[in-house]
Design a protein around this motif. Structure first.
Motif, PDB file in Angstrom:
ATOM      1  N   ALA A  19      44.934  95.562  50.869  1.00 30.38           N
ATOM      2  CA  ALA A  19      45.204  96.194  52.163  1.00 30.38           C
ATOM      3  C   ALA A  19      45.009  97.708  52.077  1.00 30.38           C
ATOM      4  CB  ALA A  19      46.622  95.865  52.628  1.00 30.38           C
ATOM      5  N   LEU A  20      45.459  98.316  50.973  1.00 33.57           N
ATOM      6  CA  LEU A  20      45.268  99.757  50.790  1.00 33.57           C
ATOM      7  C   LEU A  20      43.781 100.091  50.639  1.00 33.57           C
ATOM      8  CD1 LEU A  20      48.259 100.535  48.408  1.00 33.57           C
ATOM      9  CD2 LEU A  20      47.949 101.427  50.732  1.00 33.57           C
ATOM     10  N   GLU A  21      43.047  99.267  49.900  1.00 30.97           N
ATOM     11  CA  GLU A  21      41.608  99.486  49.738  1.00 30.97           C
ATOM     12  C   GLU A  21      40.891  99.436  51.079  1.00 30.97           C
ATOM     13  OE1 GLU A  21      39.901  96.787  46.908  1.00 30.97           O
ATOM     14  OE2 GLU A  21      41.047  97.639  45.250  1.00 30.97           O
ATOM     15  N   GLU A  22      41.257  98.481  51.931  1.00 32.79           N
ATOM     16  CA  GLU A  22      40.646  98.359  53.257  1.00 32.79           C
ATOM     17  C   GLU A  22      40.837  99.617  54.090  1.00 32.79           C
ATOM     18  OE1 GLU A  22      41.864  94.933  55.485  1.00 32.79           O
ATOM     19  OE2 GLU A  22      41.197  93.549  53.918  1.00 32.79           O
ATOM     20  N   LYS A  23      41.966 100.287  53.895  1.00 37.12           N
ATOM     21  CA  LYS A  23      42.261 101.519  54.633  1.00 37.12           C
ATOM     22  C   LYS A  23      41.674 102.759  53.962  1.00 37.12           C
ATOM     23  CE  LYS A  23      45.302  99.930  57.751  1.00 37.12           C
ATOM     24  NZ  LYS A  23      45.910 100.497  58.907  1.00 37.12           N
ATOM     25  N   GLY A  24      41.045 102.577  52.796  1.00 35.87           N
ATOM     26  CA  GLY A  24      40.418 103.699  52.111  1.00 35.87           C
ATOM     27  C   GLY A  24      41.274 104.368  51.055  1.00 35.87           C
ATOM     28  N   PHE A  25      42.413 103.780  50.727  1.00 35.76           N
ATOM     29  CA  PHE A  25      43.296 104.336  49.689  1.00 35.76           C
ATOM     30  C   PHE A  25      43.023 103.581  48.390  1.00 35.76           C
ATOM     31  CE2 PHE A  25      45.610 104.802  53.756  1.00 35.76           C
ATOM     32  CZ  PHE A  25      45.582 106.184  53.832  1.00 35.76           C
ATOM     33  N   ILE A  26      42.208 104.174  47.539  1.00 39.03           N
ATOM     34  CA  ILE A  26      41.730 103.493  46.344  1.00 39.03           C
ATOM     35  C   ILE A  26      42.572 103.824  45.105  1.00 39.03           C
ATOM     36  CG2 ILE A  26      39.710 103.137  44.855  1.00 39.03           C
ATOM     37  CD1 ILE A  26      39.352 102.210  47.798  1.00 39.03           C
ATOM     38  N   GLY A  27      42.856 105.107  44.894  1.00 36.19           N
ATOM     39  CA  GLY A  27      43.545 105.542  43.678  1.00 36.19           C
ATOM     40  C   GLY A  27      45.030 105.244  43.709  1.00 36.19           C
ATOM     41  N   LEU A  28      45.504 104.498  42.724  1.00 34.36           N
ATOM     42  CA  LEU A  28      46.930 104.200  42.618  1.00 34.36           C
ATOM     43  C   LEU A  28      47.271 103.840  41.187  1.00 34.36           C
ATOM     44  CD1 LEU A  28      47.153 100.795  42.525  1.00 34.36           C
ATOM     45  CD2 LEU A  28      46.567 101.125  44.896  1.00 34.36           C
ATOM     46  N   THR A  29      48.540 103.869  40.886  1.00 34.59           N
ATOM     47  CA  THR A  29      49.047 103.480  39.577  1.00 34.59           C
ATOM     48  C   THR A  29      50.027 102.343  39.770  1.00 34.59           C
ATOM     49  OG1 THR A  29      48.845 105.747  38.760  1.00 34.59           O
ATOM     50  CG2 THR A  29      50.301 104.286  37.532  1.00 34.59           C
ATOM     51  N   VAL A  30      49.914 101.318  38.925  1.00 39.43           N
ATOM     52  CA  VAL A  30      50.788 100.148  39.023  1.00 39.43           C
ATOM     53  C   VAL A  30      51.461  99.929  37.672  1.00 39.43           C
ATOM     54  CG1 VAL A  30      50.859  97.662  39.421  1.00 39.43           C
ATOM     55  CG2 VAL A  30      49.337  99.083  40.790  1.00 39.43           C
ATOM     56  N   SER A  31      52.783  99.713  37.707  1.00 39.80           N
ATOM     57  CA  SER A  31      53.554  99.449  36.492  1.00 39.80           C
ATOM     58  C   SER A  31      54.420  98.214  36.711  1.00 39.80           C
ATOM     59  CB  SER A  31      54.484 100.620  36.171  1.00 39.80           C
ATOM     60  OG  SER A  31      53.776 101.827  36.117  1.00 39.80           O
ATOM     61  N   GLU A  32      54.562  97.417  35.670  1.00 47.54           N
ATOM     62  CA  GLU A  32      55.511  96.304  35.721  1.00 47.54           C
ATOM     63  C   GLU A  32      56.870  96.851  35.319  1.00 47.54           C
ATOM     64  OE1 GLU A  32      54.095  93.080  33.319  1.00 47.54           O
ATOM     65  OE2 GLU A  32      52.236  92.926  34.461  1.00 47.54           O
ATOM     66  N   VAL A  33      57.866  96.608  36.160  1.00 48.03           N
ATOM     67  CA  VAL A  33      59.210  97.116  35.911  1.00 48.03           C
ATOM     68  C   VAL A  33      60.228  96.006  36.132  1.00 48.03           C
ATOM     69  CG1 VAL A  33      58.604  99.489  36.521  1.00 48.03           C
ATOM     70  CG2 VAL A  33      59.453  97.955  38.280  1.00 48.03           C
ATOM     71  N   LYS A  34      61.456  96.262  35.773  1.00 47.24           N
ATOM     72  CA  LYS A  34      62.563  95.351  36.065  1.00 47.24           C
ATOM     73  C   LYS A  34      63.652  96.136  36.757  1.00 47.24           C
ATOM     74  CE  LYS A  34      61.878  92.021  32.435  1.00 47.24           C
ATOM     75  NZ  LYS A  34      62.524  91.193  31.437  1.00 47.24           N
ATOM     76  N   GLY A  35      64.368  95.480  37.636  1.00 48.30           N
ATOM     77  CA  GLY A  35      65.452  96.162  38.325  1.00 48.30           C
ATOM     78  C   GLY A  35      66.232  95.207  39.198  1.00 48.30           C
ATOM     79  N   ARG A  36      67.161  95.794  39.933  1.00 40.59           N
ATOM     80  CA  ARG A  36      67.938  94.998  40.864  1.00 40.59           C
ATOM     81  C   ARG A  36      68.414  95.896  41.993  1.00 40.59           C
ATOM     82  NH1 ARG A  36      73.825  93.625  38.347  1.00 40.59           N
ATOM     83  NH2 ARG A  36      74.759  95.601  38.878  1.00 40.59           N
ATOM     84  N   GLY A  37      68.678  95.276  43.105  1.00 40.67           N
ATOM     85  CA  GLY A  37      69.183  95.997  44.262  1.00 40.67           C
ATOM     86  C   GLY A  37      70.418  95.300  44.779  1.00 40.67           C
TER      87      GLY A  37
END
Length: 112
Positions: A19-37
């Motif tokens: 979805a971000l690529e379709e809007k032209g937002f290509i550069g991003l960083t992705v990390s696997e994390v753990k957490g809770r809310g």
């Protein structure tokens, strides 16, 4: 410039990225994390016994954009990541003071 950090369900990262690529937002960083809310984890069963898993796997997505693009990025992430169930995640927006492209030495908006 703003940094948008989104914590989302791991199974939604492909949809969000596309979805971000379709809007032209290509550069991003992705990390696997753990957490809770608020959900404080989940109850699972193993060999007939219940146990609580309180640190759930999530994906952290980070993207830096121009100020005027922030709302578009937020809406894109929300639309692609939402399931309507607890644990869909959160989005945080913070200011970026400086950006430097390592390869060229460009700074500020030119470095994005």
């Amino acid at each position: 410039m703003k940094k948008i950090m989104a914590i989302i369900r791991p199974e939604k990262i492909t949809e969000v990225k596309l979805a971000l690529e379709e809007k032209g937002f290509i550069g991003l960083t992705v990390s696997e994390v753990k957490g809770r809310g608020r959900q404080k984890g989940i109850l699972q069963q193993w060999r007939g016994r219940e146990y609580r898993v309180d640190m759930l796997p999530k994906v952290k997505l980070e993207i830096v954009v121009h100020d005027e693009e922030v709302e578009d990025v937020i809406q894109t992430i929300v639309s692609a990541a939402r399931t309507g169930k607890i644990g869909d995640g959160k989005i945080f927006v913070s200011d970026v003071v400086e950006v430097v492209r390592v390869r060229t030495g460009e700074r500020g908006k030119d470095a994005l």
